[in-house]
Enzyme design. Structure first.
Site, mmCIF file in Angstrom:
data_model
loop_
_atom_site.group_PDB
_atom_site.id
_atom_site.type_symbol
_atom_site.label_atom_id
_atom_site.label_comp_id
_atom_site.label_asym_id
_atom_site.label_seq_id
_atom_site.Cartn_x
_atom_site.Cartn_y
_atom_site.Cartn_z
ATOM 1 N N ARG A 60 14.914 -2.401 40.748
ATOM 2 C CA ARG A 60 14.389 -1.592 39.658
ATOM 3 C C ARG A 60 12.969 -2.046 39.321
ATOM 4 O O ARG A 60 12.323 -1.465 38.451
ATOM 5 C CB ARG A 60 15.287 -1.665 38.426
ATOM 6 C CG ARG A 60 15.411 -3.065 37.841
ATOM 7 C CD ARG A 60 15.907 -3.041 36.400
ATOM 8 N NE ARG A 60 17.261 -2.544 36.309
ATOM 9 C CZ ARG A 60 17.750 -1.952 35.222
ATOM 10 N NH1 ARG A 60 16.995 -1.795 34.157
ATOM 11 N NH2 ARG A 60 19.002 -1.565 35.191
ATOM 12 N N PHE B 78 27.455 -7.011 40.921
ATOM 13 C CA PHE B 78 28.874 -6.695 40.700
ATOM 14 C C PHE B 78 29.461 -5.944 41.893
ATOM 15 O O PHE B 78 30.597 -6.195 42.300
ATOM 16 C CB PHE B 78 29.051 -5.867 39.424
ATOM 17 C CG PHE B 78 28.365 -6.447 38.222
ATOM 18 C CD1 PHE B 78 28.507 -7.801 37.923
ATOM 19 C CD2 PHE B 78 27.562 -5.678 37.398
ATOM 20 C CE1 PHE B 78 27.861 -8.358 36.815
ATOM 21 C CE2 PHE B 78 26.921 -6.218 36.302
ATOM 22 C CZ PHE B 78 27.061 -7.562 36.006
ATOM 23 N N GLU C 200 35.010 -2.596 39.427
ATOM 24 C CA GLU C 200 34.311 -2.479 40.718
ATOM 25 C C GLU C 200 35.256 -2.489 41.914
ATOM 26 O O GLU C 200 34.982 -1.843 42.922
ATOM 27 C CB GLU C 200 33.272 -3.597 40.865
ATOM 28 C CG GLU C 200 32.072 -3.453 39.940
ATOM 29 C CD GLU C 200 32.383 -3.839 38.501
ATOM 30 O OE1 GLU C 200 33.359 -4.586 38.272
ATOM 31 O OE2 GLU C 200 31.658 -3.388 37.593
ATOM 32 N N SER D 61 22.023 2.964 34.462
ATOM 33 C CA SER D 61 21.296 1.986 35.284
ATOM 34 C C SER D 61 21.166 2.448 36.724
ATOM 35 O O SER D 61 20.258 2.038 37.434
ATOM 36 C CB SER D 61 21.972 0.611 35.209
ATOM 37 O OG SER D 61 23.312 0.691 35.616
ATOM 38 N N ARG E 142 14.591 3.484 42.293
ATOM 39 C CA ARG E 142 15.780 4.251 41.895
ATOM 40 C C ARG E 142 15.447 5.727 41.752
ATOM 41 O O ARG E 142 16.293 6.586 42.011
ATOM 42 C CB ARG E 142 16.346 3.725 40.568
ATOM 43 C CG ARG E 142 16.892 2.314 40.646
ATOM 44 C CD ARG E 142 17.348 1.830 39.278
ATOM 45 N NE ARG E 142 16.244 1.789 38.320
ATOM 46 C CZ ARG E 142 16.386 1.508 37.025
ATOM 47 N NH1 ARG E 142 17.580 1.264 36.524
ATOM 48 N NH2 ARG E 142 15.338 1.466 36.236
#
Lengths: 269, 322
Positions: free
Chosen positions: B171, B87, B62, B41, B14
């Site tokens: 991540r 999501f 979303e 996040s 990330r």
């Protein structure tokens, strides 16, 4: 253009739509007839558009969220000069670009692909937000069905439009009181819409959505907030035996019915 | 090889993503980030502090997020739509299909914390279906970079590509495998290791495990080819066919269900073009038990040792066919 001129164009669009449904043996004629006055007002009076430059950056955006009335949209776009009117006769034929739901990569004037309900309003929010970010002067309009408002994604978009302060966005709800299988009131009755939209922070206007003299000023209305027009319309507007009859959501007229419908729509031309 | 090696330096990809995004944002005012309350996040805090107006946070919504992304692209902007991959892809699959892929909208979808990165949070937060859901859609390149270098290169490429892209990021820390300055080429696998006994194909968090498995195999006299196959669609059929013909057996590994992901995409090519023994490693079609991503990968037979063993089993099958 005067309301009478717009009414005449709307009648011509209705007639061509009816003929194409009859010839193709398919279509969503009830919701097409309810929405045609709104489409006519948009494309022949209100929208700032250049049919020969369908991607002009400053064009006003229109999103047909109730994509199943694609035929009425095609007839309107063709009549306005986005593509040849003769092409309407290819509607639903193999390899025609005039599919049952509009395709933005094939049909000039279509902004985004719709068909599944509850998609147009979020995309329109993005268009209006983009204008805010870039300083573009275009206005974004989106037309939904009233049954379509049962999709939760619309309410996500309604909340975000208010949060973003999108005074350059107009939502028109084609409130013809019928969805595919039954009346809205017998299914999941979201009416009255006005108080709900107002509660979300929108400016709301209620009009007779089949009356030009009310449609045009409502579309031109600007406020400091996103604007919702609750357009009270009739499913099957203009054809007596279709009006407010749920089965005409996507029924196709037989030869006799077709003759009657043509005659009714021709009377006032 | 050193008897005592230094601890492996791991990178959260990330960071590479947002470093490139912020550089692109500085160069091009059309770059916008769209998120679903995922500023933290998705590591968009830096972008937000530099260009608060260009961080479009739609809240926890979303479907709206993806539709808004399509609309922003229509208005001439270059949106990076970021959210937890579970999501982003699951909740808004139909928006991705209709508004992004079918409409061919110039939107970059960035699935963060994909695979089982959310570990102990459980299967609701695991995104082990996203390759399958995304790669079936026309117009949508599906890319899972293996390290921070490839992540940066893929983000750079995606920004310059006119059309939708799905980037699948994790991540979970991974070591750098590619050379600095690596240029991302979509639909092309990188041969990280040469060999003719068997081919290991992996992407994302599994590529470094495949390299370690190949090291273990080499110590046993088995030279394995390792292909890093970041692009799941369009799949690099040429490299797969060459691997099948030249090594005779293929092992795939991915942080995804064994159904419909990288292994399936490889198998589609192998079956049609060059049938050889294959084994697909991944989550074996179950909802995972409690555990970290690293624990679960080991649990599902994707420790370097287990992968080496699976490769040896394949060699035996290959031998029995001869």
């Amino acid at each position: 253009m005067q309301p009478n001129d717009l009414d005449r164009i709307a009648r011509q669009i209705r007639l061509r739509d009816l003929q194409a449904v009859y010839e193709a043996g398919a279509g969503h004629i009830g919701g097409e007839m309810s929405a045609i006055d709104i489409l006519t007002a948009l494309y022949f009076q209100v929208l700032r558009i250049w049919p020969d430059q369908p991607k002009h950056p400053e064009r006003d955006r229109f999103v047909l969220s109730k994509g199943h009335v694609a035929l009425a949209f095609y007839v309107t776009l063709a009549k306005r000069g986005f593509f040849p009117e003769e092409e309407i006769s290819t509607f639903l034929k193999p390899h025609s670009r005039l599919n049952g739901h509009p395709n933005c990569n094939k049909v000039p004037g279509v902004e985004t692909n719709t068909g599944p309900l509850g998609h147009g309003l979020p995309v329109a929010v993005g268009m209006a937000k983009a204008a805010k970010l870039t300083g573009a002067g275009y206005h974004t309009y989106v037309l939904t069905g009233d049954g379509e408002m049962q999709e939760g994604s619309n309410w996500e978009a309604i909340a975000s439009a208010a949060q973003f302060g999108l005074d350059n966005l107009t939502l028109i709800i084609d409130h013809n009181r019928f969805q595919q299988g039954a009346a809205l009131s017998d299914t999941n009755n979201l009416a009255p819409f006005a108080s709900k939209l107002a509660a979300f922070g929108w400016d709301v206007t209620e009009i007779d959505g089949n009356a030009m003299a009310e449609i045009v000023p409502a579309l031109q209305h600007r406020a400091a907030r996103p604007h919702c027009i609750v357009a009270h319309t009739n499913k099957g507007q203009g054809i007596s035996f279709m009006q407010d009859r749920v089965e005409w959501h996507h029924k196709v007229p037989n030869a006799e019915q077709y003759k009657i419908a043509v005659s009714e729509l021709s009377e006032v031309l | 090889m050193n008897a005592v090696s230094a601890p492996e330096k791991l990178h959260d990809c990330r960071d590479a993503f947002v470093a490139v995004l912020e550089r692109l944002g500085a160069e091009n005012t059309k770059v916008v980030a769209v998120c679903n309350d995922s500023v933290g996040s998705s590591k968009l805090g830096g972008f937000k502090s530099k260009w608060p107006e260009r961080l479009v946070n739609v809240g926890i919504a979303e479907q709206n997020m993806v539709g808004v992304g399509a609309g922003l692209a229509n208005g001439g902007l270059l949106p990076f739509v970021c959210g937890a991959s579970c999501f982003l892809t699951g909740r808004s699959l139909e928006q991705i299909k209709a508004d992004i892929a079918y409409s061919n909208a110039n939107v970059k979808l960035v699935g963060i914390s994909s695979g089982m990165a959310y570990g102990e949070l459980g299967p609701t937060h695991h995104s082990i279906e996203d390759f399958a859901w995304m790669r079936v859609l026309p117009n949508l390149p599906v890319i899972a970079p293996c390290d921070s270098i490839e992540t940066a290169a893929a983000v750079e490429w995606a920004a310059g590509y006119e059309g939708p892209v799905f980037l699948r990021l994790s991540r979970v820390g991974v070591p750098d495998l590619l050379q600095p300055g690596h240029a991302f080429e979509p639909g092309k696998a990188n041969r990280l290791r040469d060999g003719d006994a068997v081919t290991l194909i992996a992407n994302g968090t599994l590529t470094h495990r495949a390299m370690k498995a190949a090291g273990l195999l080499a110590a046993r006299g088995i030279e394995a080819r390792v292909l890093n196959m970041a692009t799941v669609r369009p799949i690099d059929a040429e490299s797969i066919v060459a691997a099948a013909r030249e090594t005779g057996a293929i092992l795939t590994a991915e942080e995804h269900s064994v159904y419909g992901g990288l292994g399936s995409a490889v198998a589609e090519v192998v079956v049609a073009e060059a049938p050889v023994p294959m084994k697909i490693l991944g989550v074996p079609g179950i909802f995972a038990p409690t555990g970290s991503a690293e624990f679960l990968l080991d649990e599902f037979g994707m420790s370097p040792e287990a992968m080496a063993k699976a490769a040896e089993d394949l060699l035996a099958r290959k031998g029995s066919r001869a």
